[in-house]
Design a protein around this motif. Structure first.
Motif: not given
Length: 123
Positions: A79-80, A83, A106, A108-109, A123
């Motif tokens: 998960n973020v 991260c 980093q 991520s979406s 990630s």
């Protein structure tokens, strides 16, 4: 206990999955030896006189760009929040002059890739 078992495995360059309870030291257990491997690779490349990239790169890009190839490492997190934790711990690994040892990015979406070259991609 987690660090004692993990550090030698990560330091040997093996692919490692570490699972343990929160607060057991997992993040540092893999980041410290991983940083050591990446820095050793960087030093070997520099000593061999190998460089990467165009010599005419703009000076203002120097902060984001390495003149040497990096071995690179990928840290996958579920998960973020994790991260962000990994990036935070990695950025706390400092050289004797207080500079971060690694360039950490980093991905991520919600936060895209903004550096072309990085030592550690999380990630």
């Amino acid at each position: 206990k987690v660090q004692a078992k993990s550090v030698p495995l990560v330091g040997s360059g093996k692919t490692v999955v570490i699972a343990a309870e929160t607060g057991s030291g997992k993040t540092l257990a893999y980041l410290a030896p991983l940083a050591s491997l990446l820095l050793s690779h960087r030093q070997a490349v520099l000593e061999a006189g190998l460089t990467e990239g165009k010599e005419e790169e703009e000076e203002d890009e120097a902060a984001h760009t390495r003149k040497w190839p990096t071995a690179g490492a990928l840290v996958l997190c579920p998960n973020v929040q994790l991260c962000s934790q990994v990036v935070s711990v990695a950025n706390q690994l400092l050289s004797s002059d207080g500079e971060p040892l690694l360039t950490t990015t980093q991905l991520s979406s919600t936060q895209g890739l903004y550096k072309v070259r990085t030592d550690l991609l999380v990630s």
